[in-house]
Design an enzyme around this catalytic site. Structure first.
Site, PDB file in Angstrom:
ATOM      1  N   ARG A 299       0.849  -1.186   0.000  1.00  0.00           N
ATOM      2  CA  ARG A 299       0.000   0.000   0.000  1.00  0.00           C
ATOM      3  C   ARG A 299       0.882   1.231   0.000  1.00  0.00           C
ATOM      4  O   ARG A 299       1.743   1.377   0.856  1.00  0.00           O
ATOM      5  CB  ARG A 299      -0.802  -0.029   1.304  1.00  0.00           C
ATOM      6  CG  ARG A 299      -2.245   0.241   1.130  1.00  0.00           C
ATOM      7  CD  ARG A 299      -3.006  -0.007   2.389  1.00  0.00           C
ATOM      8  NE  ARG A 299      -2.441   0.508   3.621  1.00  0.00           N
ATOM      9  CZ  ARG A 299      -3.173   0.952   4.634  1.00  0.00           C
ATOM     10  NH1 ARG A 299      -4.481   0.967   4.538  1.00  0.00           N
ATOM     11  NH2 ARG A 299      -2.611   1.357   5.742  1.00  0.00           N
TER      12      ARG A 299
ATOM     13  N   THR B 119      -0.978   7.601  -0.694  1.00  0.00           N
ATOM     14  CA  THR B 119      -2.284   7.515  -1.374  1.00  0.00           C
ATOM     15  C   THR B 119      -3.155   6.380  -0.829  1.00  0.00           C
ATOM     16  O   THR B 119      -4.357   6.343  -1.084  1.00  0.00           O
ATOM     17  CB  THR B 119      -2.090   7.252  -2.882  1.00  0.00           C
ATOM     18  OG1 THR B 119      -1.476   5.953  -3.018  1.00  0.00           O
ATOM     19  CG2 THR B 119      -1.204   8.301  -3.521  1.00  0.00           C
TER      20      THR B 119
ATOM     21  N   ASP C 144       0.861  -2.857  12.128  1.00  0.00           N
ATOM     22  CA  ASP C 144       1.216  -3.305  10.776  1.00  0.00           C
ATOM     23  C   ASP C 144       1.492  -4.813  10.818  1.00  0.00           C
ATOM     24  O   ASP C 144       2.461  -5.266  11.431  1.00  0.00           O
ATOM     25  CB  ASP C 144       2.461  -2.540  10.299  1.00  0.00           C
ATOM     26  CG  ASP C 144       2.781  -2.864   8.855  1.00  0.00           C
ATOM     27  OD1 ASP C 144       2.768  -1.937   8.030  1.00  0.00           O
ATOM     28  OD2 ASP C 144       3.047  -4.045   8.538  1.00  0.00           O
TER      29      ASP C 144
ATOM     30  N   ASP D 174       4.959  -6.027   9.525  1.00  0.00           N
ATOM     31  CA  ASP D 174       6.036  -5.678  10.459  1.00  0.00           C
ATOM     32  C   ASP D 174       6.013  -6.590  11.680  1.00  0.00           C
ATOM     33  O   ASP D 174       7.054  -7.008  12.184  1.00  0.00           O
ATOM     34  CB  ASP D 174       5.911  -4.219  10.910  1.00  0.00           C
ATOM     35  CG  ASP D 174       6.377  -3.254   9.828  1.00  0.00           C
ATOM     36  OD1 ASP D 174       6.992  -3.711   8.845  1.00  0.00           O
ATOM     37  OD2 ASP D 174       6.112  -2.047   9.973  1.00  0.00           O
TER      38      ASP D 174
HETATM   39  C1  PRP Z   1      -1.056  -4.523   4.516  1.00  0.00           C
HETATM   40  C2  PRP Z   1      -1.930  -5.747   4.614  1.00  0.00           C
HETATM   41  C3  PRP Z   1      -2.765  -5.654   3.369  1.00  0.00           C
HETATM   42  C4  PRP Z   1      -2.966  -4.164   3.220  1.00  0.00           C
HETATM   43  C5  PRP Z   1      -4.343  -3.823   3.706  1.00  0.00           C
HETATM   44  O1  PRP Z   1      -0.021  -4.728   3.644  1.00  0.00           O
HETATM   45  O2  PRP Z   1      -1.191  -6.948   4.724  1.00  0.00           O
HETATM   46  O3  PRP Z   1      -2.149  -6.192   2.223  1.00  0.00           O
HETATM   47  O4  PRP Z   1      -1.972  -3.522   4.045  1.00  0.00           O
HETATM   48  O5  PRP Z   1      -4.643  -2.499   3.480  1.00  0.00           O
HETATM   49  P1  PRP Z   1      -5.786  -2.046   2.467  1.00  0.00           P
HETATM   50  O6  PRP Z   1      -6.983  -2.885   2.757  1.00  0.00           O
HETATM   51  O7  PRP Z   1      -5.988  -0.603   2.815  1.00  0.00           O
HETATM   52  O8  PRP Z   1      -5.285  -2.212   1.061  1.00  0.00           O
HETATM   53  P2  PRP Z   1       1.131  -3.640   3.407  1.00  0.00           P
HETATM   54  O9  PRP Z   1       0.738  -2.697   2.326  1.00  0.00           O
HETATM   55  O10 PRP Z   1       1.506  -3.022   4.723  1.00  0.00           O
HETATM   56  O11 PRP Z   1       2.317  -4.498   2.809  1.00  0.00           O
HETATM   57  P3  PRP Z   1       3.236  -5.607   3.509  1.00  0.00           P
HETATM   58  O12 PRP Z   1       2.366  -6.840   3.694  1.00  0.00           O
HETATM   59  O13 PRP Z   1       4.304  -5.836   2.499  1.00  0.00           O
HETATM   60  O14 PRP Z   1       3.738  -5.074   4.817  1.00  0.00           O
HETATM   61  N1  URA Z   2      -2.241  -2.840   7.016  1.00  0.00           N
HETATM   62  C1  URA Z   2      -1.845  -3.292   8.235  1.00  0.00           C
HETATM   63  O1  URA Z   2      -0.901  -4.096   8.330  1.00  0.00           O
HETATM   64  N2  URA Z   2      -2.511  -2.856   9.321  1.00  0.00           N
HETATM   65  C2  URA Z   2      -3.537  -2.009   9.250  1.00  0.00           C
HETATM   66  O2  URA Z   2      -4.122  -1.656  10.295  1.00  0.00           O
HETATM   67  C3  URA Z   2      -3.922  -1.534   7.980  1.00  0.00           C
HETATM   68  C4  URA Z   2      -3.268  -1.980   6.880  1.00  0.00           C
END
Ligand code: PRP
Ligand code: URA
Length: 210
Positions: free
Chosen positions: A105, A109, A201, A204
Site C-alpha cells: 500500500r 495515497t 502493521d 512488520d
Molecule cells: C497490509 C496488509 C494488506 C494491506 C491492507 O499490507 O497486509 O495487504 O496492508 O490495506 P488495504 O486494505 O488498505 O489495502 P502492506 O501494504 O503493509 O504491505 P506488507 O504486507 O508488504 O507489509
Molecule cells: N495494514 C496493516 O498491516 N494494518 C492495518 O491496520 C492496515 C493496513
C-alpha cells in the site's frame, strides 16, 4: 446476489486475536498466533468442500467412508503478510498449490501497488483461497481479486484476520460474488488508513520489521 460474509465468533479465535493485538506480544508469539488463527478460519472456510464416498478397509472391517472429492485447491497470499497465513493453511490442505500476489500500500495515497503475480498454470480449475491478515480500506484485496478474475478465475474466497467496516463495505461492493471470512471486525480506520483498534502493521509484526 447474497454475499456471504462470515465473522468468526469462536472463543478460541477471539482469545488468540486479543493476544495478537497486544503491543507486548513478541514476534515469535505473533507468528504462532497468525498461524493458529489462520488454520481455524480455514477450517470454517472449507466446511462446504464436496466429499465422495470411498470404500476402505480398517484393521477390523470394510466400510464406506468419505474423502474430499478431488477438488483441487490453491492458496494465494497477498505479500508480504499473507505469506505466513498461506504457510499455516498448508498444514490443513497440504496438497494445495500456492500462487503469489505481491502488493504493498502506498503510504501517501493508500492505493495498492502490485509488484508480482505468479500463479499455478491450472489455477482456473482450482478452488482459490486468497489470504491477507488485514482488510483495511479494502484496496489490496479488491485489486488482488481483480487480478485473479481478469485471468478467468471464478471460484474465489477471501480470508483475513482483522477487517475494518470500510474495507468490508468496499470489498463486498466490488466483489459481491466472493465469500469473505473475517477473524474479527473492528471499529474503524484512522487517518493513516490503519485499522482501529487493530494490531498495527501485520507485515512488520510477523517479520519483525518496522
Ligand atoms: C497490509 C496488509 C494488506 C494491506 C491492507 O499490507 O497486509 O495487504 O496492508 O490495506 P488495504 O486494505 O488498505 O489495502 P502492506 O501494504 O503493509 O504491505 P506488507 O504486507 O508488504 O507489509
Ligand atoms: N495494514 C496493516 O498491516 N494494518 C492495518 O491496520 C492496515 C493496513
Amino acid at each position: 446476489m447474497r454475499q456471504q460474509v462470515t465473522i468468526m465468533e469462536h472463543p478460541l479465535i477471539q482469545h488468540k486475536i486479543t493476544r495478537m493485538r497486544k503491543t507486548e506480544t513478541s514476534t515469535k508469539e505473533f507468528r504462532e498466533l497468525v498461524s493458529e488463527v489462520s488454520m481455524l478460519i480455514c477450517y470454517e472456510a472449507t466446511k462446504n468442500l464436496p466429499l465422495t464416498e470411498v470404500e476402505i478397509e480398517t484393521p477390523l472391517t470394510k466400510m464406506k467412508a468419505v474423502e474430499l472429492s478431488g477438488k483441487k485447491l490453491c492458496v494465494v497470499p497477498i505479500l508480504r503478510a499473507g505469506l505466513h497465513m498461506a504457510d499455516s493453511i498448508l498444514h490443513l490442505i497440504p496438497n494445495a498449490r500456492i500462487g503469489h500476489i505481491g502488493m504493498y500500500r502506498d503510504e501517501e495515497t493508500l492505493q495498492p501497488v502490485e509488484y508480482l503475480c505468479k500463479l499455478p498454470t491450472d489455477i482456473k480449475e482450482r478452488v482459490v483461497y486468497v489470504v491477507d491478515p488485514m482488510l483495511a480500506t479494502g484496496g489490496s484485496a479488491i485489486s488482488a481479486i481483480n487480478q485473479l478474475k481478469q485471468r478467468g478465475i471464478t471460484n474465489l474466497t477471501f480470508l483475513c484476520l482483522i477487517a475494518a467496516p470500510e474495507g468490508v463495505e468496499a470489498f463486498t461492493k466490488a466483489h459481491p460474488d466472493v465469500p469473505v471470512y473475517i477473524g474479527a471486525l473492528d471499529s474503524h480506520l484512522n487517518e493513516h488508513g490503519y485499522i482501529v483498534p487493530g494490531l498495527g502493521d501485520a507485515g512488520d509484526r510477523i517479520y519483525g520489521t518496522n
